[in-house]
Design an enzyme around this catalytic site. Structure first.
Site, PDB file in Angstrom:
ATOM      1  N   SER A  47       0.855  -1.066   0.052  1.00 42.30           N
ATOM      2  CA  SER A  47      -0.002   0.126  -0.024  1.00 42.30           C
ATOM      3  C   SER A  47       0.967   1.320   0.089  1.00 42.30           C
ATOM      4  CB  SER A  47      -0.937  -0.041   1.384  1.00 42.30           C
ATOM      5  OG  SER A  47      -0.379  -0.449   2.409  1.00 42.30           O
ATOM      6  N   LYS A 115       4.748 -11.325   3.177  1.00 40.27           N
ATOM      7  CA  LYS A 115       3.615 -11.862   2.926  1.00 40.27           C
ATOM      8  C   LYS A 115       3.157 -11.922   1.526  1.00 40.27           C
ATOM      9  CE  LYS A 115       0.092  -8.357   3.004  1.00 40.27           C
ATOM     10  NZ  LYS A 115      -0.365  -8.314   1.506  1.00 40.27           N
ATOM     11  N   GLU A 117       0.130 -12.631  -1.509  1.00 37.06           N
ATOM     12  CA  GLU A 117      -1.353 -12.551  -1.998  1.00 37.06           C
ATOM     13  C   GLU A 117      -1.623 -13.723  -2.677  1.00 37.06           C
ATOM     14  OE1 GLU A 117      -2.909  -8.905  -3.868  1.00 37.06           O
ATOM     15  OE2 GLU A 117      -1.984  -7.599  -2.319  1.00 37.06           O
ATOM     16  N   GLU A 184      -8.817 -10.219   3.821  1.00 38.30           N
ATOM     17  CA  GLU A 184      -9.247  -8.857   3.578  1.00 38.30           C
ATOM     18  C   GLU A 184     -10.721  -8.865   2.973  1.00 38.30           C
ATOM     19  OE1 GLU A 184      -6.148  -6.532   1.598  1.00 38.30           O
ATOM     20  OE2 GLU A 184      -7.572  -4.775   1.238  1.00 38.30           O
TER      21      GLU A 184
HETATM   22  O1  KIV Z   1      -0.351  -3.410   1.614  1.00 40.10           O
HETATM   23  C1  KIV Z   1      -1.350  -3.374   2.593  1.00 40.10           C
HETATM   24  O2  KIV Z   1      -1.144  -2.176   3.071  1.00 40.10           O
HETATM   25  C2  KIV Z   1      -1.981  -4.624   2.848  1.00 40.10           C
HETATM   26  C3  KIV Z   1      -3.216  -4.571   4.010  1.00 40.10           C
HETATM   27  C4  KIV Z   1      -3.287  -6.101   4.387  1.00 40.10           C
HETATM   28  C5  KIV Z   1      -3.080  -3.655   5.154  1.00 40.10           C
HETATM   29  O3  KIV Z   1      -1.669  -5.653   2.399  1.00 40.10           O
END
Ligand code: KIV
Length: 278
Positions: A47, A115, A117, A184
């Site tokens: 983000s 993380k 996705e 999410e």
């Molecule tokens: O990039 C991000 O801010 C996210 C959210 C889970 C907050 O992936």
């Protein structure tokens, strides 16, 4: 010297006992503030593309940009677990590229995990990354890197087929080795059921109160980002307004000769003034 940083088993042990508190951060200063406040997990989120770098969406942000931010956050966070968000196209092309890029978040970015996705389609890749010794936080539901294919920034899992798919994806990702799972924009009942069914913590964003933890974008929480504001956001401050007020006040005072005052500057000694004939 023993480290006081929260470990992944410590984060996992909170499941069902104590809520996991997570936020994003993108720089040293805020990372330090979050850490001092006692946050459990800091995500260097992609983000950043929107709230820090000014891109339209999260797709353009690069590994190099993310690593600069990750390093700054890691320098500020001493206790919270720092997770680097793998940017679009840093893990989709091949196992080898994905492992190398994930590893860079640990080696160069100072993060403890990454993380990624995606649901079942990413499971084999996540499994390879975990086997390489890199902890992975999963992320299903609304996955912003695929917002176009998902038909926009919409709640996911609202019908029977997609709800079942999300329940299965959660199990598959656990089998692939994720240490926790971000949910999410998922209906509350579905997020609660996923939370009951899987052994690792769920961290919700727009997924109701029954998940094991919550995460939000820091700039939304502080009222710093005034662009797109999803329904699930709660702002606990209005810092953009306060910043605007302060900057306007500064401009006015400089223009009117009210700043700087005597106390904001320095003086030469009488001796130097005399030598310079001032
Ligand atoms: O990039 C991000 O801010 C996210 C959210 C889970 C907050 O992936």
């Amino acid at each position: 010297m023993p480290s006081s940083r929260l470990t992944i088993p410590e984060i996992q042990a909170k499941k069902g006992k104590e809520k996991i508190c997570a936020l994003t951060a993108y720089d040293f200063l805020f990372a330090r503030l979050l850490d001092e406040a006692g946050l459990d997990l800091i995500l260097v989120g992609d983000s950043a593309a929107m709230v820090v770098l000014g891109y339209e969406d999260t797709l353009p942000v690069t590994m190099e940009e993310m690593l600069v931010l990750a390093r700054a956050v890691s320098r500020g966070a001493k206790r919270a677990l720092v997770v680097g968000d793998m940017p679009f196209l840093s893990y989709q092309v091949s196992d080898e590229e994905a492992i190398r890029n994930a590893g860079r978040f640990l080696k160069e970015g100072g993060c403890q995990a990454v993380k990624i996705e995606g649901g079942r389609e990413m499971a084999p890749r996540i499994s390879r990354i975990v086997q390489a010794g890199i902890p992975v936080l999963g992320h299903i539901g609304l996955t912003p890197q695929r917002a176009v294919s998902l038909g926009g920034f919409k709640v996911q899992g609202r019908d029977v087929t997609s709800a079942k798919r999300l329940l299965e994806d959660a199990q598959i990702l656990v089998e692939a080795g994720v240490f926790a799972l971000v949910l999410e924009c998922v209906p509350r009942e579905l997020a609660a059921e996923i939370t009951r069914r899987i052994p690792v913590p769920t961290i919700g964003i727009g997924a109701g109160a029954e998940t094991d933890g919550q995460i939000l974008v820091l700039h939304d929480v502080l009222g710093l980002f005034e662009g797109f504001r999803p329904r699930f956001v709660k702002s606990y401050a209005h810092l953009a307004e306060e910043a605007r007020r302060a900057i306007k006040e500064y401009i006015r005072e400089v223009r009117e000769g009210l700043f700087p005052q005597e106390e904001h500057g320095f003086r030469l000694s009488e001796e130097v003034k005399k030598a310079l004939k001032l």
